[in-house]
Design a protein around this motif. Sequence first.
Motif: not given
Length: 201
Positions: A80-105
């Motif tokens: 459910t998280w992948r289907a419903e929550w990640i779209p909300r996250l993506t609307a608010r925050y940029p998708v972090p790179p892999d691997p993340p570079r900063t603590p916030e990422e």
Amino acid sequence: MPTIRPYRPADRADVYDVCVRTADAGGDARGQWSTDDLMPDLFAGPYVDLEPTRAFVLDDGDRVVGYVVGTADTPALVQTWRAEWIPRLTARYPVPPDPPRTPEEQMLALGHRPERMLLPELAPFPAHLHIDLLPSHQRAGHGRALVDTFRAAVAAAGAPALHLGMVSTNHAARAFYDRLGFTEIAVPDPGPVTYLGIPTT
């Protein structure tokens, strides 16, 4: 006396406030990230929005001063998280790179990769929770009561046991969970997190 009751949508802002005020290993994390909503968007919002029937709050008569949120079925929540929550996250925050570079990422990567919750060692503990209390209401039995309320709810939903992940350096939290009967779950390379589990009944 503060009372425990089911979560209501009107409680959302208070839950977010409690979350950020306790998100720095139990201390106040306001001002530490690009937005004070970051930690609640990762550790509170998904639960109150996706599984509100598993959310309970401590109400002091004026506002919410603590809460417990979680799920009885971690694999189902991940879907459910992948289907419903990640779209909300993506609307608010940029998708972090892999691997993340900063603590916030690094923090955002947790929200964008819910499958991280599906560790084989945690499978016997299918439920999991997050609990937070404002310092003014700690050490008064409210935390135990919130955990007991959640345990009863997920037991009724069929979960035989539950787990949680805590920052290993949060010694006060570890002492609290030890008193409640949680025991450590051995997980290879857990990083800065300790996993604890307990039967629901």
